[in-house]
Design a protein around this motif. Structure first.
Motif, PDB file in Angstrom:
ATOM      1  N   LEU A  65      30.413  74.808 -43.239  1.00 62.04           N
ATOM      2  CA  LEU A  65      31.503  74.946 -43.921  1.00 62.04           C
ATOM      3  C   LEU A  65      31.740  73.588 -44.396  1.00 62.04           C
ATOM      4  O   LEU A  65      31.644  72.412 -43.569  1.00 62.04           O
ATOM      5  CB  LEU A  65      33.062  75.318 -43.039  1.00 62.04           C
ATOM      6  N   ASN A  66      31.922  73.205 -45.466  1.00 56.04           N
ATOM      7  CA  ASN A  66      31.760  71.842 -46.302  1.00 56.04           C
ATOM      8  C   ASN A  66      33.327  71.602 -46.851  1.00 56.04           C
ATOM      9  O   ASN A  66      33.989  72.441 -47.525  1.00 56.04           O
ATOM     10  CB  ASN A  66      31.154  71.699 -47.402  1.00 56.04           C
ATOM     11  N   PHE A  67      33.924  70.483 -46.251  1.00 59.90           N
ATOM     12  CA  PHE A  67      35.181  69.717 -46.303  1.00 59.90           C
ATOM     13  C   PHE A  67      35.368  68.630 -47.309  1.00 59.90           C
ATOM     14  O   PHE A  67      34.322  67.901 -47.430  1.00 59.90           O
ATOM     15  CB  PHE A  67      36.127  69.683 -45.007  1.00 59.90           C
ATOM     16  N   THR A  68      36.519  68.432 -47.599  1.00 58.63           N
ATOM     17  CA  THR A  68      36.908  67.139 -48.443  1.00 58.63           C
ATOM     18  C   THR A  68      37.098  66.169 -47.696  1.00 58.63           C
ATOM     19  O   THR A  68      38.116  66.331 -46.843  1.00 58.63           O
ATOM     20  CB  THR A  68      37.868  67.439 -49.501  1.00 58.63           C
ATOM     21  N   GLY A  69      36.362  64.923 -47.678  1.00 56.58           N
ATOM     22  CA  GLY A  69      36.746  64.134 -46.573  1.00 56.58           C
ATOM     23  C   GLY A  69      36.514  64.146 -44.978  1.00 56.58           C
ATOM     24  O   GLY A  69      37.120  63.417 -44.422  1.00 56.58           O
ATOM     25  N   GLU A  70      35.686  65.352 -44.693  1.00 57.66           N
ATOM     26  CA  GLU A  70      35.685  65.587 -43.471  1.00 57.66           C
ATOM     27  C   GLU A  70      34.125  66.015 -43.334  1.00 57.66           C
ATOM     28  O   GLU A  70      33.483  66.564 -44.061  1.00 57.66           O
ATOM     29  CB  GLU A  70      36.693  66.712 -42.960  1.00 57.66           C
ATOM     30  N   PRO A  71      33.823  66.078 -42.066  1.00 55.90           N
ATOM     31  CA  PRO A  71      32.259  66.263 -41.686  1.00 55.90           C
ATOM     32  C   PRO A  71      32.160  67.948 -41.728  1.00 55.90           C
ATOM     33  O   PRO A  71      33.213  68.615 -41.634  1.00 55.90           O
ATOM     34  CB  PRO A  71      32.223  66.035 -40.083  1.00 55.90           C
ATOM     35  N   SER A  72      31.038  68.267 -41.989  1.00 57.06           N
ATOM     36  CA  SER A  72      30.757  69.716 -42.321  1.00 57.06           C
ATOM     37  C   SER A  72      30.846  70.275 -40.770  1.00 57.06           C
ATOM     38  O   SER A  72      30.579  69.631 -39.744  1.00 57.06           O
ATOM     39  CB  SER A  72      29.270  70.241 -42.663  1.00 57.06           C
ATOM     40  N   GLU A  73      31.397  71.734 -40.823  1.00 57.23           N
ATOM     41  CA  GLU A  73      31.115  72.549 -39.638  1.00 57.23           C
ATOM     42  C   GLU A  73      30.513  73.609 -39.442  1.00 57.23           C
ATOM     43  O   GLU A  73      30.445  74.475 -40.251  1.00 57.23           O
ATOM     44  CB  GLU A  73      32.935  72.995 -39.362  1.00 57.23           C
ATOM     45  N   PHE A  74      29.438  73.626 -38.326  1.00 55.44           N
ATOM     46  CA  PHE A  74      28.719  74.732 -38.222  1.00 55.44           C
ATOM     47  C   PHE A  74      29.288  75.994 -37.570  1.00 55.44           C
ATOM     48  O   PHE A  74      30.184  75.911 -36.824  1.00 55.44           O
ATOM     49  CB  PHE A  74      27.414  74.366 -37.567  1.00 55.44           C
ATOM     50  N   GLY A  75      28.685  77.030 -37.486  1.00 53.54           N
ATOM     51  CA  GLY A  75      29.325  78.207 -36.816  1.00 53.54           C
ATOM     52  C   GLY A  75      29.231  78.093 -35.397  1.00 53.54           C
ATOM     53  O   GLY A  75      28.271  77.522 -34.907  1.00 53.54           O
ATOM     54  N   ASN A  76      30.345  78.969 -34.590  1.00 52.79           N
ATOM     55  CA  ASN A  76      30.212  78.352 -33.124  1.00 52.79           C
ATOM     56  C   ASN A  76      29.926  79.643 -32.535  1.00 52.79           C
ATOM     57  O   ASN A  76      29.947  79.708 -31.194  1.00 52.79           O
ATOM     58  CB  ASN A  76      31.382  77.547 -32.755  1.00 52.79           C
ATOM     59  N   PHE A  77      30.007  80.797 -32.933  1.00 53.01           N
ATOM     60  CA  PHE A  77      29.712  82.113 -32.399  1.00 53.01           C
ATOM     61  C   PHE A  77      29.059  83.152 -33.185  1.00 53.01           C
ATOM     62  O   PHE A  77      29.318  83.028 -34.321  1.00 53.01           O
ATOM     63  CB  PHE A  77      30.723  82.645 -31.745  1.00 53.01           C
ATOM     64  N   VAL A  78      28.494  84.006 -32.898  1.00 54.25           N
ATOM     65  CA  VAL A  78      27.694  85.142 -33.365  1.00 54.25           C
ATOM     66  C   VAL A  78      28.588  86.376 -33.304  1.00 54.25           C
ATOM     67  O   VAL A  78      28.628  86.660 -32.031  1.00 54.25           O
ATOM     68  CB  VAL A  78      26.379  85.332 -33.092  1.00 54.25           C
ATOM     69  N   ALA A  79      29.182  86.895 -34.266  1.00 58.41           N
ATOM     70  CA  ALA A  79      30.110  88.208 -34.231  1.00 58.41           C
ATOM     71  C   ALA A  79      29.427  89.464 -34.362  1.00 58.41           C
ATOM     72  O   ALA A  79      29.681  90.281 -33.509  1.00 58.41           O
ATOM     73  CB  ALA A  79      31.115  87.999 -35.333  1.00 58.41           C
ATOM     74  N   SER A  80      28.242  89.446 -34.864  1.00 58.32           N
ATOM     75  CA  SER A  80      27.254  90.644 -34.868  1.00 58.32           C
ATOM     76  C   SER A  80      26.103  90.341 -35.573  1.00 58.32           C
ATOM     77  O   SER A  80      25.943  89.318 -36.236  1.00 58.32           O
ATOM     78  CB  SER A  80      28.109  92.063 -35.471  1.00 58.32           C
ATOM     79  N   PHE A  81      25.009  91.235 -35.482  1.00 61.04           N
ATOM     80  CA  PHE A  81      23.891  91.102 -35.979  1.00 61.04           C
ATOM     81  C   PHE A  81      23.169  92.415 -35.964  1.00 61.04           C
ATOM     82  O   PHE A  81      23.424  93.165 -35.184  1.00 61.04           O
ATOM     83  CB  PHE A  81      23.234  89.892 -35.456  1.00 61.04           C
ATOM     84  N   THR A  82      22.134  92.489 -36.920  1.00 58.89           N
ATOM     85  CA  THR A  82      21.198  93.642 -36.996  1.00 58.89           C
ATOM     86  C   THR A  82      19.754  92.974 -37.109  1.00 58.89           C
ATOM     87  O   THR A  82      19.493  92.200 -38.101  1.00 58.89           O
ATOM     88  CB  THR A  82      21.379  94.214 -38.039  1.00 58.89           C
ATOM     89  N   ALA A  83      18.872  93.168 -36.146  1.00 55.12           N
ATOM     90  CA  ALA A  83      17.343  92.850 -36.080  1.00 55.12           C
ATOM     91  C   ALA A  83      16.714  94.078 -36.258  1.00 55.12           C
ATOM     92  O   ALA A  83      16.765  95.258 -35.297  1.00 55.12           O
ATOM     93  CB  ALA A  83      17.130  92.070 -34.977  1.00 55.12           C
ATOM     94  N   LEU A  84      15.627  94.382 -37.041  1.00 49.29           N
ATOM     95  CA  LEU A  84      14.901  95.393 -37.293  1.00 49.29           C
ATOM     96  C   LEU A  84      13.378  94.927 -37.581  1.00 49.29           C
ATOM     97  O   LEU A  84      12.969  93.948 -37.871  1.00 49.29           O
ATOM     98  CB  LEU A  84      15.364  96.094 -38.542  1.00 49.29           C
ATOM     99  N   GLY A  85      12.557  96.042 -36.965  1.00 52.94           N
ATOM    100  CA  GLY A  85      11.071  96.185 -37.376  1.00 52.94           C
ATOM    101  C   GLY A  85      10.351  95.323 -36.236  1.00 52.94           C
ATOM    102  O   GLY A  85      10.883  94.877 -35.150  1.00 52.94           O
TER     103      GLY A  85
END
Length: 222
Positions: free
Chosen positions: A130-150
């Protein structure tokens, strides 16, 4: 006997008030990603070969984030691509389960990839920022769901999407013979802990107040 009943009702009233307050506090923490103060854009760091990931940045009101693309993803119907001609991505605001929600508190990245093992798996996400005006970027801090296949999926790499390290990435597999897309849905501290845009209490809070006042009135009558 009346004194015992008074104490019992008072305890019930206080317990209900505490539980109602907890529910309201939990609900009040949620905020739509695009409503986060000073947020200007979102960057998806995707790794396809090379020694570092490629950033794909979209404004908070861009068509990429505010729409989910229809199936099938492909040339001319994607937000960006990884392996040229074979791997196509769709990114958007969502609910925790990855379903599209313009006012969602989460960000989802989904894709199709038509290469099985021994080729490496796709959906190689390093981070979402997440990119902000005048602030450091923020990365995600948890995985809510996912799909892995194959046969080239490595679900254990999911945590790489939230480790804050741009040199690690996920490997979610392929979609050969599948109907579903691969996907990752991430949550962020800013969207899960920021105050709500609206301060109007939910119906449960009003009911809770009525219940407490009702118990108090009953105690006064006894």
């Amino acid at each position: 006997m009346k004194q015992v009943n008074k104490k019992r009702y008072l305890k019930l009233a206080l317990l209900y008030a505490v539980l109602s307050s907890a529910v309201l506090s939990s609900e009040a923490q949620a905020i739509a990603i695009r409503d986060i103060p000073n947020l200007t854009s979102v960057t998806f760091w995707e790794r396809t070969g090379g020694s570092s990931p490629t950033p794909y940045t979209f404004g908070i009101n861009s068509s990429q984030l505010t729409n989910q693309l229809n199936n099938p993803l492909g040339i001319g119907n994607n937000d960006f691509s990884g392996v040229v001609g074979r791997e196509f991505y769709d990114v958007y605001y969502s609910n925790a389960d990855g379903t599209f929600n313009l006012d969602g508190e989460f960000l989802t990245i989904s894709r199709i990839f038509d290469a099985t093992s021994p080729a490496g798996g796709g959906l190689n996400l390093a981070e979402i920022g997440l990119n902000f005006t005048g602030e450091p970027s923020e990365f995600g801090n948890f995985v809510a769901s996912f799909t892995a296949l194959g046969d080239n999926a490595f679900p254990s790499t999911v945590e790489n999407a939230i480790d804050g390290n741009l040199l690690t990435h996920t490997t979610m597999g392929n979609t050969v013979g599948q109907i579903d897309r691969l996907h990752l849905t991430l949550g962020f501290q800013s969207s899960s802990e920021s105050p709500p845009a609206e301060s109007v209490p939910e119906p449960v809070s009003l009911f809770g107040l009525i219940a407490v006042f009702g118990f108090s009135a009953m105690l006064r009558r006894r």
